[in-house]
Enzyme design. Structure first.
Site, PDB file in Angstrom:
ATOM      1  CG  HIS A   1       0.639  10.101   7.230  1.00 17.90           C
ATOM      2  ND1 HIS A   1      -0.439   9.425   6.703  1.00 17.90           N
ATOM      3  CD2 HIS A   1       0.429  11.415   6.973  1.00 17.90           C
ATOM      4  CE1 HIS A   1      -1.271  10.296   6.149  1.00 17.90           C
ATOM      5  NE2 HIS A   1      -0.762  11.509   6.300  1.00 17.90           N
TER       6      HIS A   1
ATOM      7  CG  HIS B   1      -1.779  -1.192   1.349  1.00 19.95           C
ATOM      8  ND1 HIS B   1      -2.761  -1.538   0.429  1.00 19.95           N
ATOM      9  CD2 HIS B   1      -1.802  -2.176   2.286  1.00 19.95           C
ATOM     10  CE1 HIS B   1      -3.343  -2.655   0.798  1.00 19.95           C
ATOM     11  NE2 HIS B   1      -2.782  -3.069   1.920  1.00 19.95           N
TER      12      HIS B   1
ATOM     13  CB  THR C   1      -5.582   8.031   6.067  1.00 22.32           C
ATOM     14  OG1 THR C   1      -4.246   7.521   5.906  1.00 22.32           O
ATOM     15  CG2 THR C   1      -5.548   9.338   6.847  1.00 22.32           C
TER      16      THR C   1
ATOM     17  CG  HIS D   1      -0.474   8.398   2.104  1.00 16.05           C
ATOM     18  ND1 HIS D   1      -1.251   7.273   1.914  1.00 16.05           N
ATOM     19  CD2 HIS D   1      -0.166   8.411   3.422  1.00 16.05           C
ATOM     20  CE1 HIS D   1      -1.397   6.645   3.066  1.00 16.05           C
ATOM     21  NE2 HIS D   1      -0.746   7.311   4.003  1.00 16.05           N
TER      22      HIS D   1
END
Length: 266
Positions: free
Chosen positions: A147, A102, A215, A130
């Protein structure tokens, strides 16, 4: 002779029944595994709009009232002079690097990096990226977002968010960026990377504070968010290197509802 034939037939029938039962058991196992398959992504039927449908544990993704990310509208932010500053205690420490399917994630190998919020200590467990940014400022996304995920003794979470814009090469992340693992569940070639997180932070310490969620599934709430207003920089080449692996791994902004967004530094 008839008895032997009957005995052979009985044994053959038993073996056939056992084989059929085993086959049905295997089929059931396959079906069960398929039914419980809850892998999520950022695309189509397993993307953010469907996370809540993939697994009961993800229901907060659709039913939660304090979800992240959000759009930070500067005129609506409340300057809070009584907001206690987050104490950040970072230093140069080694991290391992992996592609978890991811994002690219750097995992802490020590517990020395930590933050303190209202006297409570949260230890850094990992940081990841991200693209484009998940949070927005005045309706606009940045090129990327970093993050830094922390947890306390009770498992409660606090995340520091850094916006990333195209600019100069980020030399602090260069060694890591040169060996980004491109395959899912792959680890980087080098065992560890020394990253000075304190030097990575923006010079301007102005931050936005609000209560939100993870998130990514299961979208756990009661996460304390601290987002720096000033972005950090990465080169065009560094940003493109990440996007070659993850072209888009961001969750769209969520409703703010009745939440306050507070700002320090004033």
């Amino acid at each position: 002779m008839k008895k032997l034939g009957y005995l052979f037939f009985a044994m053959f029938s038993s073996l056939m029944l056992a084989a059929c039962a085993e086959q049905k058991s295997e089929e059931k196992e396959v079906v069960t595994t398929s039914a419980n398959h809850s892998d999520w992504s950022y695309e189509e039927s397993t993307g953010p709009e469907h996370w809540g449908e993939l697994d009961p544990s993800n229901l907060t993704c659709v039913n939660g009232s304090e979800q992240s990310p959000i759009n930070v509208e500067f005129p609506e932010v409340k300057a809070d002079g009584n907001l206690k500053e987050t104490e950040i205690h970072y230093e140069s420490t080694p991290f391992t690097l992996e592609n978890n399917g991811h994002t690219i994630q750097a995992n802490a190998t020590t517990e020395s990096n930590h933050i303190i919020i209202e006297g409570n200590e949260y230890k850094l467990s990992q940081f990841h990226f991200h693209t484009p940014s998940e949070h927005q400022f005045n309706g606009q996304n940045y090129d990327m977002e970093l993050h830094l995920v922390h947890s306390d003794e009770k498992g409660e979470l606090a995340v520091i968010g850094l916006m990333i814009q195209e600019g100069n090469e980020n030399k602090l992340l260069a060694s890591m960026w040169n060996e980004l693992p491109t395959e899912k569940n792959a680890k980087a070639d080098s065992e560890k990377y020394d990253i000075d997180l304190q030097a990575l932070l923006p010079e301007d310490e102005t931050t936005f504070h609000y209560t939100g969620s993870l998130t990514t599934p299961p979208c756990t709430e009661e996460v304390q968010w601290i987002i720096y207003e000033q972005p950090i920089e990465m080169s065009k080449e560094q940003i493109e290197a990440f996007r070659l692996i993850f072209p888009d791994n961001h969750r769209p902004v969520q409703p703010i509802n009745e939440r306050d967004i507070n700002k320090n530094g004033e």
